[in-house]
Design a protein around this motif. Sequence first.
Motif, PDB file in Angstrom:
ATOM      1  N   HIS A 250       0.835  -1.202   0.000  1.00 29.02           N
ATOM      2  CA  HIS A 250       0.000   0.000   0.000  1.00 29.02           C
ATOM      3  C   HIS A 250       0.872   1.255   0.000  1.00 29.02           C
ATOM      4  O   HIS A 250       0.627   2.191  -0.767  1.00 29.02           O
ATOM      5  CB  HIS A 250      -0.940   0.011   1.203  1.00 29.02           C
ATOM      6  N   PHE A 251       1.896   1.293   0.853  1.00 32.11           N
ATOM      7  CA  PHE A 251       2.768   2.457   0.926  1.00 32.11           C
ATOM      8  C   PHE A 251       3.480   2.712  -0.400  1.00 32.11           C
ATOM      9  O   PHE A 251       3.453   3.831  -0.924  1.00 32.11           O
ATOM     10  CB  PHE A 251       3.802   2.284   2.051  1.00 32.11           C
ATOM     11  N   TYR A 252       4.105   1.690  -0.962  1.00 34.85           N
ATOM     12  CA  TYR A 252       4.867   1.884  -2.188  1.00 34.85           C
ATOM     13  C   TYR A 252       3.966   2.183  -3.383  1.00 34.85           C
ATOM     14  O   TYR A 252       4.329   3.001  -4.237  1.00 34.85           O
ATOM     15  CB  TYR A 252       5.783   0.681  -2.451  1.00 34.85           C
ATOM     16  N   ALA A 253       2.798   1.571  -3.448  1.00 39.16           N
ATOM     17  CA  ALA A 253       1.900   1.807  -4.585  1.00 39.16           C
ATOM     18  C   ALA A 253       1.079   3.086  -4.411  1.00 39.16           C
ATOM     19  O   ALA A 253       1.049   3.933  -5.310  1.00 39.16           O
ATOM     20  CB  ALA A 253       0.972   0.607  -4.774  1.00 39.16           C
ATOM     21  N   GLU A 254       0.417   3.235  -3.277  1.00 36.46           N
ATOM     22  CA  GLU A 254      -0.522   4.341  -3.102  1.00 36.46           C
ATOM     23  C   GLU A 254       0.152   5.641  -2.668  1.00 36.46           C
ATOM     24  O   GLU A 254      -0.280   6.721  -3.060  1.00 36.46           O
ATOM     25  CB  GLU A 254      -1.604   3.953  -2.095  1.00 36.46           C
ATOM     26  N   VAL A 255       1.188   5.559  -1.853  1.00 30.72           N
ATOM     27  CA  VAL A 255       1.838   6.769  -1.352  1.00 30.72           C
ATOM     28  C   VAL A 255       2.964   7.210  -2.292  1.00 30.72           C
ATOM     29  O   VAL A 255       3.029   8.367  -2.692  1.00 30.72           O
ATOM     30  CB  VAL A 255       2.355   6.565   0.092  1.00 30.72           C
ATOM     31  N   LEU A 256       3.846   6.268  -2.658  1.00 29.38           N
ATOM     32  CA  LEU A 256       4.969   6.639  -3.528  1.00 29.38           C
ATOM     33  C   LEU A 256       4.630   6.574  -5.010  1.00 29.38           C
ATOM     34  O   LEU A 256       5.367   7.116  -5.829  1.00 29.38           O
ATOM     35  CB  LEU A 256       6.180   5.747  -3.240  1.00 29.38           C
TER      36      LEU A 256
ATOM     37  N   MET B 202       4.225 -17.576   1.571  1.00 28.10           N
ATOM     38  CA  MET B 202       5.059 -16.480   1.069  1.00 28.10           C
ATOM     39  C   MET B 202       4.453 -15.934  -0.219  1.00 28.10           C
ATOM     40  O   MET B 202       3.726 -16.641  -0.922  1.00 28.10           O
ATOM     41  CB  MET B 202       6.496 -16.959   0.813  1.00 28.10           C
ATOM     42  N   ARG B 203       4.770 -14.659  -0.508  1.00 29.80           N
ATOM     43  CA  ARG B 203       4.308 -14.012  -1.742  1.00 29.80           C
ATOM     44  C   ARG B 203       5.469 -13.292  -2.387  1.00 29.80           C
ATOM     45  O   ARG B 203       6.360 -12.789  -1.710  1.00 29.80           O
ATOM     46  CB  ARG B 203       3.225 -12.981  -1.429  1.00 29.80           C
ATOM     47  N   TRP B 204       5.410 -13.223  -3.713  1.00 30.46           N
ATOM     48  CA  TRP B 204       6.352 -12.415  -4.478  1.00 30.46           C
ATOM     49  C   TRP B 204       5.612 -11.137  -4.846  1.00 30.46           C
ATOM     50  O   TRP B 204       4.711 -11.127  -5.692  1.00 30.46           O
ATOM     51  CB  TRP B 204       6.803 -13.162  -5.730  1.00 30.46           C
ATOM     52  N   VAL B 205       5.969 -10.036  -4.168  1.00 31.65           N
ATOM     53  CA  VAL B 205       5.340  -8.738  -4.412  1.00 31.65           C
ATOM     54  C   VAL B 205       6.410  -7.852  -5.032  1.00 31.65           C
ATOM     55  O   VAL B 205       7.392  -7.503  -4.376  1.00 31.65           O
ATOM     56  CB  VAL B 205       4.789  -8.118  -3.110  1.00 31.65           C
ATOM     57  N   MET B 206       6.199  -7.517  -6.308  1.00 27.72           N
ATOM     58  CA  MET B 206       7.193  -6.732  -7.047  1.00 27.72           C
ATOM     59  C   MET B 206       6.548  -5.451  -7.571  1.00 27.72           C
ATOM     60  O   MET B 206       5.455  -5.472  -8.129  1.00 27.72           O
ATOM     61  CB  MET B 206       7.762  -7.552  -8.213  1.00 27.72           C
ATOM     62  N   LEU B 207       7.255  -4.330  -7.383  1.00 27.16           N
ATOM     63  CA  LEU B 207       6.780  -3.019  -7.818  1.00 27.16           C
ATOM     64  C   LEU B 207       7.891  -2.298  -8.555  1.00 27.16           C
ATOM     65  O   LEU B 207       9.066  -2.681  -8.458  1.00 27.16           O
ATOM     66  CB  LEU B 207       6.345  -2.178  -6.617  1.00 27.16           C
ATOM     67  N   GLN B 208       7.499  -1.228  -9.263  1.00 25.94           N
ATOM     68  CA  GLN B 208       8.471  -0.462 -10.044  1.00 25.94           C
ATOM     69  C   GLN B 208       8.136   1.023  -9.972  1.00 25.94           C
ATOM     70  O   GLN B 208       6.986   1.415 -10.168  1.00 25.94           O
ATOM     71  CB  GLN B 208       8.418  -0.941 -11.491  1.00 25.94           C
ATOM     72  N   PRO B 209       9.149   1.850  -9.691  1.00 21.87           N
ATOM     73  CA  PRO B 209       8.900   3.296  -9.736  1.00 21.87           C
ATOM     74  C   PRO B 209       8.525   3.726 -11.157  1.00 21.87           C
ATOM     75  O   PRO B 209       9.020   3.136 -12.127  1.00 21.87           O
ATOM     76  CB  PRO B 209      10.247   3.909  -9.335  1.00 21.87           C
ATOM     77  N   PRO B 210       7.688   4.741 -11.298  1.00 19.37           N
ATOM     78  CA  PRO B 210       7.302   5.209 -12.631  1.00 19.37           C
ATOM     79  C   PRO B 210       8.530   5.597 -13.459  1.00 19.37           C
ATOM     80  O   PRO B 210       9.411   6.312 -12.982  1.00 19.37           O
ATOM     81  CB  PRO B 210       6.442   6.437 -12.357  1.00 19.37           C
TER      82      PRO B 210
END
Length: 125
Positions: free
Chosen positions: A21-27, A41-49
Amino acid sequence: MALTNLNLVSVPVSDQDRAKHFYAEVLGFTVLMDNPMGENMRWVMLQPPGASTKITLVTWFPTMPAGSLKGSVLSCDDLESTLRELAHRGVTFHEQEIRQAPWGRWKSFDDPDGNGWIVQQDAAF
């Protein structure tokens, strides 16, 4: 040698949902994956715009306790505008004033687990 890119950074967190939530919604990072990976376990991967580097929110490395990542730099083109937007979204910065060094201008903050990040506008080289 053929190393060409820093592809992925593991960010140690205690709660993947809160961190996601923090990395997607806030950042404003884009969620690329949120998939099961083994038992409990989960693989949760995100990327900065606009970035090629990705992060994964990890809970399974005993030598990487939540909050132990420090000094990772997120670059931006307009520091003042970016800082205003992030503050509006709830980010609290450590410094009152923008810091400056030969490599750029910045402020720093922590994610909900205490991982330390820097928002920086790079100096022209």
